[in-house]
Design a protein around this motif. Structure first.
Motif, PDB file in Angstrom:
ATOM      1  N   ARG A 130       9.468 -13.891 -17.589  1.00 27.28           N
ATOM      2  CA  ARG A 130       9.419 -14.075 -18.796  1.00 27.28           C
ATOM      3  C   ARG A 130       8.541 -14.946 -19.753  1.00 27.28           C
ATOM      4  O   ARG A 130       7.830 -14.693 -20.699  1.00 27.28           O
ATOM      5  N   GLU A 131       8.546 -16.067 -19.098  1.00 29.38           N
ATOM      6  CA  GLU A 131       7.706 -17.258 -19.930  1.00 29.38           C
ATOM      7  C   GLU A 131       6.479 -17.661 -19.324  1.00 29.38           C
ATOM      8  O   GLU A 131       5.460 -17.922 -20.204  1.00 29.38           O
TER       9      GLU A 131
ATOM     10  N   LYS B 294       4.878 -13.509 -19.355  1.00 24.87           N
ATOM     11  CA  LYS B 294       5.130 -12.876 -20.539  1.00 24.87           C
ATOM     12  C   LYS B 294       5.315 -11.504 -20.427  1.00 24.87           C
ATOM     13  O   LYS B 294       4.916 -10.462 -21.143  1.00 24.87           O
TER      14      LYS B 294
END
Length: 241
Positions: free
Chosen positions: A212-213, A216
């Motif tokens: 997710r981080e 992305k």
């Protein structure tokens, strides 16, 4: 385990390979560091060894990067102090990379019990792992990786508790370098019983953080990749006990 690990590399590697050995002591006790330092002094005259000490445990990813930043060679390989290499690992793997003009390679490896007395089913390396396939199957063992830094360019592992190697492999793949597997067991991975529910939870959180981080990815695609990789990892873990 540390001295056994060092012996599996330094005392058995083909002397024709000009290797720089960088050992990062990541916040061990004073007595352990002194024992390690004394041992290295007994073999240092025949090998290019650099011992670096960090007074605090900065994590495996940061420890690796301390070594990478000091490394001067073309090829970079990693090994945790719990694990072992085959005596011909570097020779065979670098030969494989040069023959096939490969920048990023990994190999088959064999898990073993904590005391090294029991060997489990080997983890076979597929012929090729792409960015997309690796998101769903994190099969690449850090202890088996060799990277040609002249081809990939410089790199850093992200500073997260775990899954730093996963994030690094994805970074290199995004640069256009797929990972190529050598299906020969060239390393042994120690299954350490100290792993507990809390550490597994932190590891799962870091995998999610990579999706997710760092990468992305969308929530739904991250969930799909996370489910696939978790299922495969659980299936592999069943063979260790």
């Amino acid at each position: 385990y540390t001295i056994n690990c060092i012996e599996s590399i330094i005392l058995k590697t083909n002397p024709k390979l000009k290797c720089q050995y960088i050992i990062v002591d990541n916040g061990s006790q004073e007595s352990s560091f002194n024992k390690l330092s004394s041992y290295i002094q007994t073999i240092k005259q025949n090998h290019t060894i650099q011992l670096i000490r960090s007074n605090i445990n900065t994590g495996f990813g940061s420890g690796n990067m301390i070594g990478v930043l000091q490394a001067k060679g073309k090829y970079i390989a990693f090994l945790d102090s719990d694990d072992l290499w085959d005596s011909q690992k570097l020779e065979k793997q670098i030969s494989f990379m040069e023959k096939e003009d490969i920048a990023f390679s990994f190999s088959t490896y064999q898990p073993m019990s904590e005391d090294g007395s029991k060997l489990y089913s080997i983890i076979h390396a597929p012929k090729i792992v792409t960015y997309s396939s690796y998101l769903k199957n994190t099969i690449i063992g850090c202890l088996t990786v060799v990277i040609d830094r002249e081809k990939t360019g410089d790199f850093e592992m992200p500073n997260i508790r775990s899954s730093h190697d996963m994030a690094l492999w994805l970074l290199i793949m995004k640069r256009g370098f797929d990972a190529y597997g050598l299906d020969e067991s060239l390393a042994r991975y120690r299954i350490v019983s100290a792993s507990n529910t809390a550490s597994k939870w932190h590891a799962a959180k870091d995998v999610w953080k990579v999706y997710r981080e760092i990468e992305k990815l969308s929530f739904f695609y991250s969930s799909w990749c996370f489910s696939c990789s978790t299922y495969i990892n659980i299936s592999n873990a069943d063979r260790f006990y």
